[in-house]
Motif scaffolding. Structure first.
Motif, PDB file in Angstrom:
ATOM      1  N   GLY A 145       0.778  -1.226   0.000  1.00 52.90           N
ATOM      2  CA  GLY A 145       0.000   0.000   0.000  1.00 52.90           C
ATOM      3  C   GLY A 145       0.809   1.275   0.000  1.00 52.90           C
ATOM      4  N   VAL A 146       2.128   1.174  -0.146  1.00 54.04           N
ATOM      5  CA  VAL A 146       2.991   2.348  -0.144  1.00 54.04           C
ATOM      6  C   VAL A 146       3.630   2.490  -1.523  1.00 54.04           C
ATOM      7  CG1 VAL A 146       5.057   3.395   0.861  1.00 54.04           C
ATOM      8  CG2 VAL A 146       3.480   2.118   2.302  1.00 54.04           C
ATOM      9  N   THR A 147       3.664   3.709  -1.998  1.00 53.99           N
ATOM     10  CA  THR A 147       4.332   3.978  -3.269  1.00 53.99           C
ATOM     11  C   THR A 147       5.629   4.733  -3.007  1.00 53.99           C
ATOM     12  OG1 THR A 147       3.298   6.135  -3.609  1.00 53.99           O
ATOM     13  CG2 THR A 147       2.086   4.186  -4.418  1.00 53.99           C
ATOM     14  N   PRO A 148       6.564   4.634  -3.930  1.00 48.52           N
ATOM     15  CA  PRO A 148       7.786   5.429  -3.782  1.00 48.52           C
ATOM     16  C   PRO A 148       7.472   6.925  -3.683  1.00 48.52           C
ATOM     17  CG  PRO A 148       8.109   3.736  -5.426  1.00 48.52           C
ATOM     18  CD  PRO A 148       6.648   3.722  -5.082  1.00 48.52           C
ATOM     19  N   GLY A 149       6.453   7.373  -4.393  1.00 49.37           N
ATOM     20  CA  GLY A 149       6.065   8.778  -4.328  1.00 49.37           C
ATOM     21  C   GLY A 149       5.670   9.208  -2.927  1.00 49.37           C
ATOM     22  N   GLN A 150       5.027   8.331  -2.185  1.00 54.65           N
ATOM     23  CA  GLN A 150       4.658   8.650  -0.802  1.00 54.65           C
ATOM     24  C   GLN A 150       5.900   8.823   0.071  1.00 54.65           C
ATOM     25  OE1 GLN A 150       2.037   5.211  -0.485  1.00 54.65           O
ATOM     26  NE2 GLN A 150       0.367   6.590   0.122  1.00 54.65           N
ATOM     27  N   LEU A 151       6.913   7.992  -0.157  1.00 54.48           N
ATOM     28  CA  LEU A 151       8.161   8.127   0.591  1.00 54.48           C
ATOM     29  C   LEU A 151       8.838   9.452   0.243  1.00 54.48           C
ATOM     30  CD1 LEU A 151       9.558   4.486   0.338  1.00 54.48           C
ATOM     31  CD2 LEU A 151       8.451   5.540   2.291  1.00 54.48           C
ATOM     32  N   ALA A 152       8.867   9.793  -1.041  1.00 53.19           N
ATOM     33  CA  ALA A 152       9.467  11.063  -1.464  1.00 53.19           C
ATOM     34  C   ALA A 152       8.699  12.242  -0.873  1.00 53.19           C
ATOM     35  CB  ALA A 152       9.517  11.144  -2.984  1.00 53.19           C
ATOM     36  N   ASP A 153       7.369  12.187  -0.943  1.00 52.79           N
ATOM     37  CA  ASP A 153       6.540  13.272  -0.397  1.00 52.79           C
ATOM     38  C   ASP A 153       6.732  13.441   1.102  1.00 52.79           C
ATOM     39  OD1 ASP A 153       5.558  13.699  -2.945  1.00 52.79           O
ATOM     40  OD2 ASP A 153       3.619  12.713  -2.568  1.00 52.79           O
ATOM     41  N   ALA A 154       7.019  12.338   1.806  1.00 51.88           N
ATOM     42  CA  ALA A 154       7.231  12.384   3.255  1.00 51.88           C
ATOM     43  C   ALA A 154       8.666  12.802   3.616  1.00 51.88           C
ATOM     44  CB  ALA A 154       6.915  11.030   3.881  1.00 51.88           C
ATOM     45  N   GLY A 155       9.505  13.007   2.600  1.00 49.94           N
ATOM     46  CA  GLY A 155      10.881  13.420   2.857  1.00 49.94           C
ATOM     47  C   GLY A 155      11.764  12.303   3.373  1.00 49.94           C
ATOM     48  N   VAL A 156      11.412  11.065   3.049  1.00 49.58           N
ATOM     49  CA  VAL A 156      12.188   9.913   3.511  1.00 49.58           C
ATOM     50  C   VAL A 156      13.524   9.877   2.774  1.00 49.58           C
ATOM     51  CG1 VAL A 156      12.261   7.388   3.615  1.00 49.58           C
ATOM     52  CG2 VAL A 156      10.143   8.601   4.177  1.00 49.58           C
ATOM     53  N   TYR A 157      14.596   9.800   3.552  1.00 49.92           N
ATOM     54  CA  TYR A 157      15.956   9.729   3.019  1.00 49.92           C
ATOM     55  C   TYR A 157      16.198   8.370   2.372  1.00 49.92           C
ATOM     56  CZ  TYR A 157      21.016   9.395   2.976  1.00 49.92           C
ATOM     57  OH  TYR A 157      22.315   9.210   2.584  1.00 49.92           O
ATOM     58  N   PRO A 158      16.899   8.292   1.286  1.00 46.44           N
ATOM     59  CA  PRO A 158      17.341   9.349   0.383  1.00 46.44           C
ATOM     60  C   PRO A 158      16.233   9.686  -0.616  1.00 46.44           C
ATOM     61  CG  PRO A 158      18.287   7.269  -0.335  1.00 46.44           C
ATOM     62  CD  PRO A 158      17.455   6.981   0.895  1.00 46.44           C
ATOM     63  N   ILE A 159      15.797  10.918  -0.632  1.00 47.31           N
ATOM     64  CA  ILE A 159      14.652  11.323  -1.448  1.00 47.31           C
ATOM     65  C   ILE A 159      14.864  10.967  -2.907  1.00 47.31           C
ATOM     66  CG2 ILE A 159      13.298  13.302  -2.245  1.00 47.31           C
ATOM     67  CD1 ILE A 159      13.728  14.513   0.549  1.00 47.31           C
ATOM     68  N   SER A 160      16.065  11.116  -3.405  1.00 48.86           N
ATOM     69  CA  SER A 160      16.341  10.819  -4.820  1.00 48.86           C
ATOM     70  C   SER A 160      16.143   9.348  -5.162  1.00 48.86           C
ATOM     71  CB  SER A 160      17.757  11.242  -5.177  1.00 48.86           C
ATOM     72  OG  SER A 160      18.697  10.508  -4.409  1.00 48.86           O
ATOM     73  N   GLN A 161      16.130   8.486  -4.159  1.00 51.34           N
ATOM     74  CA  GLN A 161      15.975   7.040  -4.370  1.00 51.34           C
ATOM     75  C   GLN A 161      14.581   6.674  -4.854  1.00 51.34           C
ATOM     76  OE1 GLN A 161      17.922   4.254  -4.179  1.00 51.34           O
ATOM     77  NE2 GLN A 161      16.156   2.983  -4.620  1.00 51.34           N
ATOM     78  N   TRP A 162      13.564   7.420  -4.451  1.00 50.57           N
ATOM     79  CA  TRP A 162      12.174   7.010  -4.650  1.00 50.57           C
ATOM     80  C   TRP A 162      11.656   7.455  -6.007  1.00 50.57           C
ATOM     81  CZ3 TRP A 162      12.697   3.678  -1.266  1.00 50.57           C
ATOM     82  CH2 TRP A 162      13.322   3.946  -0.054  1.00 50.57           C
TER      83      TRP A 162
END
Length: 168
Positions: A116-133
């Protein structure tokens, strides 16, 4: 330089000594890390473990599921411990909490962890490393380190050991 999640397995007596003598603990930790730096050890024999850049995504995903133990940042302060890399000093997870975490990790598959999680959600949440998602395959950063983390926690729990945890 990238940030890295680090775990050091300590016996109960080593944890007691670390709590009373943080200078000894830092020297001991450095010795363990150096001794294992060139070795390819299984999680069942290693005294150290690394989650590399997946540490923050693991924190995000485990918190999202209401995980019962903070295995990414540790739970208890260790008085007198010095910052290991600009992200705070090591913290510990006591043996009873390691067992709870190990059981909860075993009950959660890598697929369930990211369900239920997308890479975009991780990027939007500022999860390190943002460039990874960047795409759907980028969640492999997390699912790739998860099985060895589960095995390391299981071994630590079976031995009745504690953990020192930090991000450097």
């Amino acid at each position: 330089m990238s940030m890295n999640g680090v775990y050091i397995r300590l016996t109960p007596s080593e944890l007691t000594r670390a709590l009373h003598d943080p200078a000894w603990a830092m020297e001991y930790v450095d010795g363990l890390l150096e001794a294992e730096s060139d070795l390819e050890q299984l999680p069942s024999t290693a005294r150290s473990h690394h989650t590399y850049g997946a540490w923050h995504a693991l924190h995000f995903l485990l918190r999202r599921r209401g995980f019962p133990v903070d295995i990414v940042h540790g739970e208890e302060e260790v008085p007198g411990m010095q910052d290991r890399g600009g992200h705070g000093p090591p913290r510990c997870v006591a043996p009873d909490r390691v067992r709870i975490a190990a059981d909860a990790l075993l009950a959660l598959t890598p697929a369930e962890l990211i369900d239920g999680v997308t890479p975009g959600q991780l990027a939007d949440a500022g999860v390190y490393p943002i460039s990874q998602w960047a795409d759907e395959h980028s969640l492999g950063l997390v699912t790739g380190v998860y099985p060895s983390l589960v095995a390391f926690f299981r071994t630590t729990a079976l031995r009745g050991h504690a953990l020192l945890v930090w991000v450097d």
